[in-house]
Structure formats: structure tokens, C-alpha cells
Design a protein around this motif. Structure first.
Motif, PDB file in Angstrom:
ATOM      1  N   LYS A   9      -4.267  -3.257   0.910  1.00  0.00           N
ATOM      2  CA  LYS A   9      -4.398  -3.037   2.349  1.00  0.00           C
ATOM      3  C   LYS A   9      -3.616  -1.827   2.846  1.00  0.00           C
ATOM      4  CE  LYS A   9      -5.224  -7.913   3.423  1.00  0.00           C
ATOM      5  NZ  LYS A   9      -4.768  -9.095   4.212  1.00  0.00           N
ATOM      6  N   LEU A  10      -2.915  -1.159   1.960  1.00  0.00           N
ATOM      7  CA  LEU A  10      -2.097  -0.016   2.359  1.00  0.00           C
ATOM      8  C   LEU A  10      -2.960   1.108   2.926  1.00  0.00           C
ATOM      9  CD1 LEU A  10       0.815   1.175   2.312  1.00  0.00           C
ATOM     10  CD2 LEU A  10       0.223   2.176   0.097  1.00  0.00           C
ATOM     11  N   GLU A  11      -2.614   1.608   4.126  1.00  0.00           N
ATOM     12  CA  GLU A  11      -3.397   2.651   4.782  1.00  0.00           C
ATOM     13  C   GLU A  11      -2.663   3.984   4.859  1.00  0.00           C
ATOM     14  OE1 GLU A  11      -4.736   1.348   8.578  1.00  0.00           O
ATOM     15  OE2 GLU A  11      -5.905  -0.334   7.788  1.00  0.00           O
ATOM     16  N   LYS A  12      -1.334   3.964   5.007  1.00  0.00           N
ATOM     17  CA  LYS A  12      -0.575   5.207   5.129  1.00  0.00           C
ATOM     18  C   LYS A  12       0.709   5.127   4.309  1.00  0.00           C
ATOM     19  CE  LYS A  12      -2.097   6.379   9.835  1.00  0.00           C
ATOM     20  NZ  LYS A  12      -1.642   6.728  11.212  1.00  0.00           N
ATOM     21  N   ILE A  13       1.094   6.277   3.768  1.00  0.00           N
ATOM     22  CA  ILE A  13       2.369   6.398   3.073  1.00  0.00           C
ATOM     23  C   ILE A  13       3.111   7.592   3.651  1.00  0.00           C
ATOM     24  CG2 ILE A  13       3.531   6.872   0.879  1.00  0.00           C
ATOM     25  CD1 ILE A  13       1.215   5.590  -0.550  1.00  0.00           C
ATOM     26  N   HIS A  14       4.275   7.367   4.212  1.00  0.00           N
ATOM     27  CA  HIS A  14       5.145   8.427   4.707  1.00  0.00           C
ATOM     28  C   HIS A  14       6.507   8.246   4.045  1.00  0.00           C
ATOM     29  CE1 HIS A  14       2.740   8.950   8.740  1.00  0.00           C
ATOM     30  NE2 HIS A  14       2.009   9.167   7.671  1.00  0.00           N
ATOM     31  N   VAL A  15       6.922   9.228   3.257  1.00  0.00           N
ATOM     32  CA  VAL A  15       8.218   9.159   2.577  1.00  0.00           C
ATOM     33  C   VAL A  15       8.958  10.465   2.838  1.00  0.00           C
ATOM     34  CG1 VAL A  15       9.429   8.732   0.409  1.00  0.00           C
ATOM     35  CG2 VAL A  15       7.146   7.773   0.758  1.00  0.00           C
ATOM     36  N   SER A  16      10.199  10.381   3.299  1.00  0.00           N
ATOM     37  CA  SER A  16      10.945  11.603   3.590  1.00  0.00           C
ATOM     38  C   SER A  16      12.416  11.440   3.260  1.00  0.00           C
ATOM     39  CB  SER A  16      10.801  11.984   5.075  1.00  0.00           C
ATOM     40  OG  SER A  16      11.413  11.017   5.906  1.00  0.00           O
ATOM     41  N   LEU A  53      -7.610   0.304 -14.073  1.00  0.00           N
ATOM     42  CA  LEU A  53      -7.922   1.058 -12.871  1.00  0.00           C
ATOM     43  C   LEU A  53      -7.006   0.624 -11.734  1.00  0.00           C
ATOM     44  CD1 LEU A  53      -9.791   3.061 -11.404  1.00  0.00           C
ATOM     45  CD2 LEU A  53     -11.257   1.112 -10.828  1.00  0.00           C
ATOM     46  N   VAL A  54      -6.302   1.586 -11.168  1.00  0.00           N
ATOM     47  CA  VAL A  54      -5.440   1.334 -10.012  1.00  0.00           C
ATOM     48  C   VAL A  54      -6.160   1.891  -8.791  1.00  0.00           C
ATOM     49  CG1 VAL A  54      -3.194   1.734  -8.962  1.00  0.00           C
ATOM     50  CG2 VAL A  54      -3.375   1.504 -11.437  1.00  0.00           C
ATOM     51  N   ASN A  55      -6.636   0.995  -7.946  1.00  0.00           N
ATOM     52  CA  ASN A  55      -7.464   1.384  -6.809  1.00  0.00           C
ATOM     53  C   ASN A  55      -6.750   1.036  -5.503  1.00  0.00           C
ATOM     54  OD1 ASN A  55      -9.536   2.101  -5.119  1.00  0.00           O
ATOM     55  ND2 ASN A  55     -10.816   0.339  -5.596  1.00  0.00           N
ATOM     56  N   LEU A  56      -6.569   2.044  -4.644  1.00  0.00           N
ATOM     57  CA  LEU A  56      -6.011   1.830  -3.311  1.00  0.00           C
ATOM     58  C   LEU A  56      -7.106   2.182  -2.305  1.00  0.00           C
ATOM     59  CD1 LEU A  56      -2.438   3.356  -3.761  1.00  0.00           C
ATOM     60  CD2 LEU A  56      -3.142   0.987  -3.983  1.00  0.00           C
ATOM     61  N   PRO A  57      -8.020   1.253  -2.049  1.00  0.00           N
ATOM     62  CA  PRO A  57      -9.244   1.575  -1.309  1.00  0.00           C
ATOM     63  C   PRO A  57      -9.042   1.913   0.155  1.00  0.00           C
ATOM     64  CG  PRO A  57      -9.084  -0.796  -1.654  1.00  0.00           C
ATOM     65  CD  PRO A  57      -7.976  -0.167  -2.450  1.00  0.00           C
ATOM     66  N   ASN A  58      -7.918   1.503   0.746  1.00  0.00           N
ATOM     67  CA  ASN A  58      -7.719   1.730   2.174  1.00  0.00           C
ATOM     68  C   ASN A  58      -6.699   2.822   2.489  1.00  0.00           C
ATOM     69  OD1 ASN A  58      -9.475  -0.373   3.348  1.00  0.00           O
ATOM     70  ND2 ASN A  58      -8.117  -1.770   2.249  1.00  0.00           N
ATOM     71  N   LEU A  59      -6.149   3.438   1.463  1.00  0.00           N
ATOM     72  CA  LEU A  59      -5.172   4.496   1.701  1.00  0.00           C
ATOM     73  C   LEU A  59      -5.865   5.718   2.289  1.00  0.00           C
ATOM     74  CD1 LEU A  59      -2.234   5.434   1.382  1.00  0.00           C
ATOM     75  CD2 LEU A  59      -2.863   6.321  -0.877  1.00  0.00           C
ATOM     76  N   GLU A  61      -3.889   8.239   4.377  1.00  0.00           N
ATOM     77  CA  GLU A  61      -2.998   9.361   4.647  1.00  0.00           C
ATOM     78  C   GLU A  61      -1.727   9.248   3.818  1.00  0.00           C
ATOM     79  OE1 GLU A  61      -2.291  11.075   8.747  1.00  0.00           O
ATOM     80  OE2 GLU A  61      -0.384  10.032   8.439  1.00  0.00           O
ATOM     81  N   MET A  62      -1.274  10.392   3.298  1.00  0.00           N
ATOM     82  CA  MET A  62      -0.016  10.432   2.574  1.00  0.00           C
ATOM     83  C   MET A  62       0.775  11.663   3.003  1.00  0.00           C
ATOM     84  SD  MET A  62       0.750  10.476  -1.525  1.00  0.00           S
ATOM     85  CE  MET A  62      -0.067  12.059  -1.746  1.00  0.00           C
ATOM     86  N   LEU A  85     -10.474   6.251  -2.827  1.00  0.00           N
ATOM     87  CA  LEU A  85     -11.803   6.578  -2.320  1.00  0.00           C
ATOM     88  C   LEU A  85     -11.820   6.916  -0.840  1.00  0.00           C
ATOM     89  CD1 LEU A  85     -13.873   3.891  -4.248  1.00  0.00           C
ATOM     90  CD2 LEU A  85     -13.641   6.329  -4.772  1.00  0.00           C
ATOM     91  N   ASN A  86     -10.784   6.544  -0.080  1.00  0.00           N
ATOM     92  CA  ASN A  86     -10.760   6.830   1.355  1.00  0.00           C
ATOM     93  C   ASN A  86      -9.584   7.703   1.778  1.00  0.00           C
ATOM     94  OD1 ASN A  86     -13.096   5.387   2.560  1.00  0.00           O
ATOM     95  ND2 ASN A  86     -12.148   3.624   1.566  1.00  0.00           N
ATOM     96  N   LEU A  87      -8.928   8.321   0.820  1.00  0.00           N
ATOM     97  CA  LEU A  87      -7.816   9.217   1.155  1.00  0.00           C
ATOM     98  C   LEU A  87      -8.364  10.459   1.842  1.00  0.00           C
ATOM     99  CD1 LEU A  87      -4.747   9.701   0.842  1.00  0.00           C
ATOM    100  CD2 LEU A  87      -5.260  10.851  -1.326  1.00  0.00           C
ATOM    101  N   THR A  88      -7.936  10.707   3.072  1.00  0.00           N
ATOM    102  CA  THR A  88      -8.478  11.826   3.848  1.00  0.00           C
ATOM    103  C   THR A  88      -7.463  12.935   4.104  1.00  0.00           C
ATOM    104  OG1 THR A  88      -7.945  10.742   5.949  1.00  0.00           O
ATOM    105  CG2 THR A  88     -10.121  10.330   5.030  1.00  0.00           C
ATOM    106  N   ARG A  89      -6.165  12.609   4.075  1.00  0.00           N
ATOM    107  CA  ARG A  89      -5.172  13.623   4.444  1.00  0.00           C
ATOM    108  C   ARG A  89      -3.948  13.532   3.535  1.00  0.00           C
ATOM    109  NH1 ARG A  89      -1.235  14.520   9.081  1.00  0.00           N
ATOM    110  NH2 ARG A  89      -1.384  16.759   9.500  1.00  0.00           N
ATOM    111  N   VAL A  90      -3.569  14.658   2.952  1.00  0.00           N
ATOM    112  CA  VAL A  90      -2.382  14.734   2.101  1.00  0.00           C
ATOM    113  C   VAL A  90      -1.537  15.912   2.570  1.00  0.00           C
ATOM    114  CG1 VAL A  90      -1.495  15.127  -0.229  1.00  0.00           C
ATOM    115  CG2 VAL A  90      -3.535  13.712   0.103  1.00  0.00           C
ATOM    116  N   VAL A  91      -0.278  15.635   2.923  1.00  0.00           N
ATOM    117  CA  VAL A  91       0.656  16.666   3.378  1.00  0.00           C
ATOM    118  C   VAL A  91       1.927  16.540   2.550  1.00  0.00           C
ATOM    119  CG1 VAL A  91       2.013  17.548   5.308  1.00  0.00           C
ATOM    120  CG2 VAL A  91      -0.276  16.617   5.720  1.00  0.00           C
TER     121      VAL A  91
END
Length: 236
Positions: A9-16, A53-59, A61-62, A85-91
Motif C-alpha cells: 500500500k506504500l504510495e510515497k517515500i521521502h527520506v532526507s 519478484l518485489v512489487n510495489l504497485p502503489n508507489l 513518488e520517491m 508499475l505506478n512510479l511517476t516521480r523520482v527526485v
């Protein structure tokens, strides 16, 4: 680790600004190998392997920034495969030790990736690297068999690519594969003094009109591929 299977269910990852972080994702197989165990997916008695297979289908943004010790975003081996499959933004900003972002086998799952922005990664040499388990011997076998058809890697949804302050970057990808970027219309390359080419193979960018660089904007439409534009920019 095995906890990856619980992140559906993970949708976003922000690590700083986390000192000591060397990887964001690590599979159980990689951890087992580091601890001297074979791990799941590898049967030493039969010497056969199965792919996990490691699948994060709802991720979607990272964002990673200020991770001075980060070496891998996805740490795995030849017995594991990642899908986003749904990763749209990587910064990614200021991850000094990071040398690459994706492997070539991961590109096929990046169907929705629209933005990829990378800045301030001092050790990054290329954005997409060839998988470590593909050996030189395999390449030679393909050549000896007379197989001349190149693999084409596509990022079908990528619209914006920004590469900034990457002093060791030699290219976007230095493997032999051809690339297709059918929707790419924004490309910025600045303060990347070591870049010599965009990809070793051809790169199709039908929607790209210009490239923003330290020397201003360069007209890219009409070129055979983006590599021709990079060569002209380097000659300025």
C-alpha cells in the motif's frame, strides 16, 4: 528484507538527511548473502535458482535528499527483480555516493514514470546501468551467434528529465541498448562536465524540441537522435 512484501500500500517515500543510510530497499536474498546464508530462492543442493519478484504497485513518488552514505536505492542480486508499475516521480538530491538509479532490467516496469530529476550526486556515472548478472561472455556469445538485433528500452511516459551538478556523469546509460523516449519534451543537462554521450545506443526523442544546458538552450528537433545534440553541445 521480507518486510518489502508488506509494503503493497506504500504510495510515497521521502527520506532526507539520514546519516549512515546505505540503501533504501534491500531484499531478503541480498541480506542473507551478506550474512553467509543462501536465502530463499537459491537451492545450493540443486544449484538452481528461482526469481523473487518485489512489487510495489502503489508507489507513485520517491524523494531522496541529503543521504551522504547512500550507495543503492534498490539493492538486490540476480535472484530478485523489482517492479514499480505506478512510479511517476523520482527526485534525488545531494546523495554523494550514489553511482546509479536504475538497472536495465527495471526499465520495463517504469511504464508510468513521468519525472526524473537528479542533482548533486558527485559519484554518479550513469543513471541506468546494465545488470551485474549479464556477463561479458553472454555478450560475446550473442555476437558470435550473429544476433544483431539490439534491445530497445522504453520509458514511454517520461516527460521531464533533469540532470544537474553531476561531475562524474558520463551518460544517461552506457550499455549497448537503444532507448525510446516518446513523450520526453523537457531535458536539462547542467554542470555535468564529464558527459560524452547520452546513450551508447540510439535514443529516439520525437517530442524533444530543445535541450537546456549551461551554455543556453540548444535546438534538438531534426537531429538523428539525442546523441548528435550532445556531441554538438560538447563542441561549443
Amino acid at each position: 528484507s521480507s518486510e518489502l512484501l508488506q509494503l503493497q500500500k506504500l504510495e510515497k517515500i521521502h527520506v532526507s538527511c539520514c546519516d549512515g543510510v546505505e540503501e533504501v530497499f534491500e531484499t531478503a536474498l541480498e541480506a542473507a548473502g551478506r550474512n553467509g546464508n543462501s536465502g530463499i530462492g537459491f537451492d545450493e543442493s540443486s544449484q538452481t535458482t528461482t526469481t523473487t519478484l518485489v512489487n510495489l504497485p502503489n508507489l507513485r513518488e520517491m524523494k531522496l535528499w541529503g543521504l551522504d552514505c547512500l550507495r543503492y536505492i534498490w539493492k538486490s542480486n540476480q535472484w530478485t527483480a523489482f517492479e514499480f508499475l505506478n512510479l511517476t516521480r523520482v527526485v534525488i538530491y545531494d546523495c554523494k555516493r550514489l553511482e546509479h538509479v536504475f538497472t536495465s532490467s527495471m526499465v520495463g516496469s517504469l511504464l508510468q514514470l513521468q519525472e526524473l530529476h537528479i542533482s548533486g550526486c558527485d559519484n554518479m556515472e550513469e543513471v541506468i546501468v546494465k545488470d551485474a548478472d549479464v556477463s561479458v561472455e553472454e555478450d560475446k556469445e550473442k555476437e558470435s551467434d550473429g544476433k544483431t538485433n539490439k534491445e530497445i528500452l522504453a520509458l514511454p511516459s517520461l516527460k521531464s528529465l533533469k540532470l544537474e551538478r553531476l561531475p562524474c556523469l558520463e551518460g544517461f546509460s552506457l550499455g549497448k541498448e537503444d532507448f525510446s523516449f516518446p513523450l520526453l519534451d523537457t531535458l536539462s543537462i547542467s554542470r555535468c562536465p564529464a558527459i560524452t554521450t547520452f546513450t551508447e545506443g540510439n535514443s529516439a526523442t520525437p517530442q524533444l524540441k530543445e535541450i537546456d544546458t549551461d551554455f543556453g538552450s540548444f535546438y534538438a528537433a531534426g537531429e538523428k537522435d539525442i546523441n548528435s545534440s550532445i556531441i554538438k553541445i560538447k563542441q561549443q
